[in-house]
Design an enzyme around this catalytic site. Sequence first.
Site, PDB file in Angstrom:
ATOM      1  N   TYR A 196     -13.447  11.144  -2.898  1.00 54.50           N
ATOM      2  CA  TYR A 196     -13.702  11.172  -1.460  1.00 54.50           C
ATOM      3  C   TYR A 196     -15.164  11.577  -1.203  1.00 54.50           C
ATOM      4  O   TYR A 196     -16.057  11.199  -1.950  1.00 54.50           O
ATOM      5  CB  TYR A 196     -12.713  12.099  -0.748  1.00 54.50           C
ATOM      6  CG  TYR A 196     -11.258  11.780  -1.015  1.00 54.50           C
ATOM      7  CD1 TYR A 196     -10.764  10.480  -0.825  1.00 54.50           C
ATOM      8  CD2 TYR A 196     -10.378  12.749  -1.483  1.00 54.50           C
ATOM      9  CE1 TYR A 196      -9.440  10.175  -1.063  1.00 54.50           C
ATOM     10  CE2 TYR A 196      -9.047  12.459  -1.722  1.00 54.50           C
ATOM     11  CZ  TYR A 196      -8.574  11.163  -1.511  1.00 54.50           C
ATOM     12  OH  TYR A 196      -7.254  10.870  -1.764  1.00 54.50           O
ATOM     13  N   VAL A 256      -3.961  12.949  -2.813  1.00 56.42           N
ATOM     14  CA  VAL A 256      -3.606  14.131  -2.038  1.00 56.42           C
ATOM     15  C   VAL A 256      -2.336  14.813  -2.521  1.00 56.42           C
ATOM     16  O   VAL A 256      -1.926  15.836  -1.969  1.00 56.42           O
ATOM     17  CB  VAL A 256      -3.498  13.812  -0.523  1.00 56.42           C
ATOM     18  CG1 VAL A 256      -4.835  13.409   0.042  1.00 56.42           C
ATOM     19  CG2 VAL A 256      -2.433  12.767  -0.251  1.00 56.42           C
ATOM     20  N   TYR A 311       0.832  -1.203   0.000  1.00 55.81           N
ATOM     21  CA  TYR A 311       0.000   0.000   0.000  1.00 55.81           C
ATOM     22  C   TYR A 311       0.869   1.256   0.000  1.00 55.81           C
ATOM     23  O   TYR A 311       0.638   2.182  -0.786  1.00 55.81           O
ATOM     24  CB  TYR A 311      -0.915  -0.026   1.224  1.00 55.81           C
ATOM     25  CG  TYR A 311      -1.798   1.184   1.348  1.00 55.81           C
ATOM     26  CD1 TYR A 311      -3.004   1.265   0.648  1.00 55.81           C
ATOM     27  CD2 TYR A 311      -1.438   2.256   2.159  1.00 55.81           C
ATOM     28  CE1 TYR A 311      -3.820   2.385   0.756  1.00 55.81           C
ATOM     29  CE2 TYR A 311      -2.243   3.373   2.276  1.00 55.81           C
ATOM     30  CZ  TYR A 311      -3.421   3.430   1.570  1.00 55.81           C
ATOM     31  OH  TYR A 311      -4.223   4.547   1.674  1.00 55.81           O
TER      32      TYR A 311
END
Length: 321
Positions: free
Chosen positions: A246, A264, A194
């Site tokens: 989101y 982000v 990840y």
Amino acid sequence: MENMQEEILEYLEKIIEEEKQLARRGEIPDYIEAVDNNDHGAVTVSLTSTNGTTVRAGDYEGRFSLQSIAKLFPLAIALMDHGSEEVFKYTGKAPTGNVYHSLIQMEMQEKEKPLNPLVNSGAIVMCGLMKGKDAEEKIERILSLARKMTGNPDLSYNEEVYKAEDQDLNRALFYYNRHNGFIEGEFEDTLPVYWKMTAIEVTIEELSNMAAVIANHGICVHSGEELMPSDVVTTLKAFMITCGMYDQSGSFALEVGIPAKSGVSGSIVAAIPGKLGIGVMGPDLNKYSNSIAGIRMLKKISDKWKLSIFSKDESKKDESK
């Protein structure tokens, strides 16, 4: 065709100049600003059509990390490994009204699994679900897919960004999922996958190439190779439109109407099925952790060429007339 490309470039350069005036009005996450993007004025856009033509404008030479955009990779690979019926035993299909790294969204559910594969908890589960004997084999599978989608055989991750991704909250999400039976093994087998995938670095053109594969139903627009089955791509686009931005996904779908996924770092990947892949970048983020300039550019592009998937396709004539 050349005149059309010039017209597109002229329009992209126009909106780049407009957005540069607003590019410094948001915030950049501290760990991103420290090791990745620290130029608040770096606004850029790239369009890659399904015939392989690319037009780009702005500060397009720099590289930036994919961050949450990379969550599309383990979802696609897990679907190819196991099929959708098995995958969705481990994650839900619902949008979330909470922040992307929330624990409460799982605690409030009856079965306590992540709401969808594009929040942190769901993406970590997908990394665990992927086939591979260890984290190294799994990240190589992700890199292999990313390299083919972007067209860069040397694509890799930024070591500094990878180290900055090692945060306690993601460890908590891993252990919570393991406690509830959605992940097996040790965190060393899953979390480094990840962290490394979110640190994968691309250029804006590579980002639009990636988007073009999704727009082209899983087929690389440059090589003609099928990288993902069309049913997998359909699932990706569905999650992009419902969960990709989101908790701003609903208003983005209404105002822009393009399947998209943000990160982000300030990057957004967007795909208009059968037509076009778009990559936009503007580091400063709004309160939803989405690029301020990126969203505004995508809205302008969508409005200019009527690209919303919810709009009437004016190119299709009524054959009865």
